[in-house]
Design a protein around this motif. Structure first.
Motif, short mmCIF file in Angstrom:
data_model
loop_
_atom_site.label_atom_id
_atom_site.label_comp_id
_atom_site.label_asym_id
_atom_site.label_seq_id
_atom_site.Cartn_x
_atom_site.Cartn_y
_atom_site.Cartn_z
N VAL A 28 0.85 -1.16 0.05
CA VAL A 28 -0.12 0.10 0.09
C VAL A 28 0.86 1.39 -0.02
CG1 VAL A 28 -1.95 1.10 1.13
CG2 VAL A 28 -1.81 -1.40 1.27
N CYS A 29 1.65 1.32 1.14
CA CYS A 29 2.46 2.48 1.13
C CYS A 29 3.97 2.43 0.43
CB CYS A 29 2.47 3.08 2.46
SG CYS A 29 3.49 1.86 3.58
N ASP A 30 4.52 1.38 0.24
CA ASP A 30 5.91 1.10 -0.59
C ASP A 30 7.00 1.43 0.53
OD1 ASP A 30 7.28 -0.10 -2.37
OD2 ASP A 30 7.81 1.91 -3.06
N GLY A 36 7.01 -8.35 4.03
CA GLY A 36 6.07 -7.80 3.15
C GLY A 36 4.54 -7.77 3.55
N VAL A 37 4.28 -7.95 4.85
CA VAL A 37 3.19 -7.68 5.47
C VAL A 37 2.42 -6.30 5.65
CG1 VAL A 37 1.79 -8.05 7.46
CG2 VAL A 37 3.59 -9.72 6.97
N LYS A 40 -0.46 -2.29 9.59
CA LYS A 40 -1.89 -2.13 10.28
C LYS A 40 -2.44 -0.85 9.73
CE LYS A 40 -0.95 -4.98 14.13
NZ LYS A 40 -1.05 -5.23 15.58
N LYS A 41 -1.74 0.25 9.75
CA LYS A 41 -2.31 1.41 9.47
C LYS A 41 -2.64 1.65 7.94
CE LYS A 41 1.65 4.30 8.86
NZ LYS A 41 2.33 5.47 8.59
N CYS A 42 -2.33 0.74 7.26
CA CYS A 42 -2.63 0.75 5.74
C CYS A 42 -3.58 -0.56 5.50
CB CYS A 42 -1.28 0.26 5.03
SG CYS A 42 0.22 1.51 5.16
N PHE A 43 -3.90 -1.00 6.27
CA PHE A 43 -4.89 -2.36 6.05
C PHE A 43 -6.17 -2.19 5.66
CE2 PHE A 43 -7.80 -5.41 7.42
CZ PHE A 43 -7.42 -6.69 6.66
N ASP A 44 -6.52 -2.65 4.80
CA ASP A 44 -7.93 -2.41 4.47
C ASP A 44 -8.44 -3.89 3.75
OD1 ASP A 44 -10.15 -2.02 2.22
OD2 ASP A 44 -9.27 0.13 1.88
N ILE A 52 4.85 -10.52 -1.56
CA ILE A 52 6.43 -10.96 -1.40
C ILE A 52 6.95 -10.83 -2.87
CG2 ILE A 52 7.97 -12.77 -0.74
CD1 ILE A 52 5.60 -13.63 0.97
N HIS A 53 8.25 -10.30 -2.86
CA HIS A 53 8.97 -10.29 -4.17
C HIS A 53 10.19 -10.94 -3.95
CE1 HIS A 53 11.00 -6.47 -3.76
NE2 HIS A 53 9.77 -6.23 -2.68
N ILE A 54 10.78 -11.85 -4.86
CA ILE A 54 11.92 -12.38 -4.88
C ILE A 54 13.06 -11.73 -5.39
CG2 ILE A 54 12.20 -13.92 -6.54
CD1 ILE A 54 13.01 -14.77 -3.21
#
Length: 140
Positions: A28-30, A36-37, A40-44, A52-54
């Motif tokens: 959400v906010c990068d 990669g979780v 909490k403040k960005c959760f929707d 997750i990116h490798i």
């Protein structure tokens, strides 16, 4: 594809020069986020809870993605990169219980031009290695 090694789509040398991600980010906010979780403040409920990116989107990874966009032949390199990345991800020991892969296509028009959905082909590689189901139903 990158170094013109005969018979190779993506040689070991070029693959070894694909930059691995050093940190994961909130989708959400990068900003950096543990594993990669989503913060909490960005959760929707409408947004992913984890991303997750490798690989970093740089160097050979960036070249591979850009060259693969418009050529079915060159897309083989991206399939190889996706497979290798999913193997690396599986070796981290991360748990993906309850996760699904959602292959979001760029557009129906682009899929029609190519004759296939690149996102779905990549999803099949990830699904195979990570033992995850592919969930297309949420796209309709």
């Amino acid at each position: 594809m990158f170094c013109d090694t005969v018979g190779e789509i993506l040689c070991e040398h070029c693959l070894s020069n694909c930059p691995l991600s050093q940190k994961q980010h909130c989708i959400v906010c990068d900003r950096p986020a543990k594993s990669g979780v989503t913060h909490k403040k960005c959760f929707d409920k409408q947004k992913p809870t984890q991303f997750i990116h490798i690989y970093e989107y740089a160097g050979n990874v960036r070249k591979c993605i850009n060259k693969s966009k418009y050529s079915s032949k060159r897309f083989m390199a991206l399939k190889t990169l996706s497979y290798e990345g999913s193997v690396l991800l599986s070796e981290t020991g991360a748990s993906f219980e309850g996760f699904a892969i959602v292959p979001i296509p760029l557009s129906n028009e682009r899929a029609a031009q190519r004759g296939f959905n690149q996102a779905e082909v990549i999803a099949q590689k990830l699904s195979y290695v990570l033992k995850l189901k592919i969930e297309n139903s949420i796209l309709t």
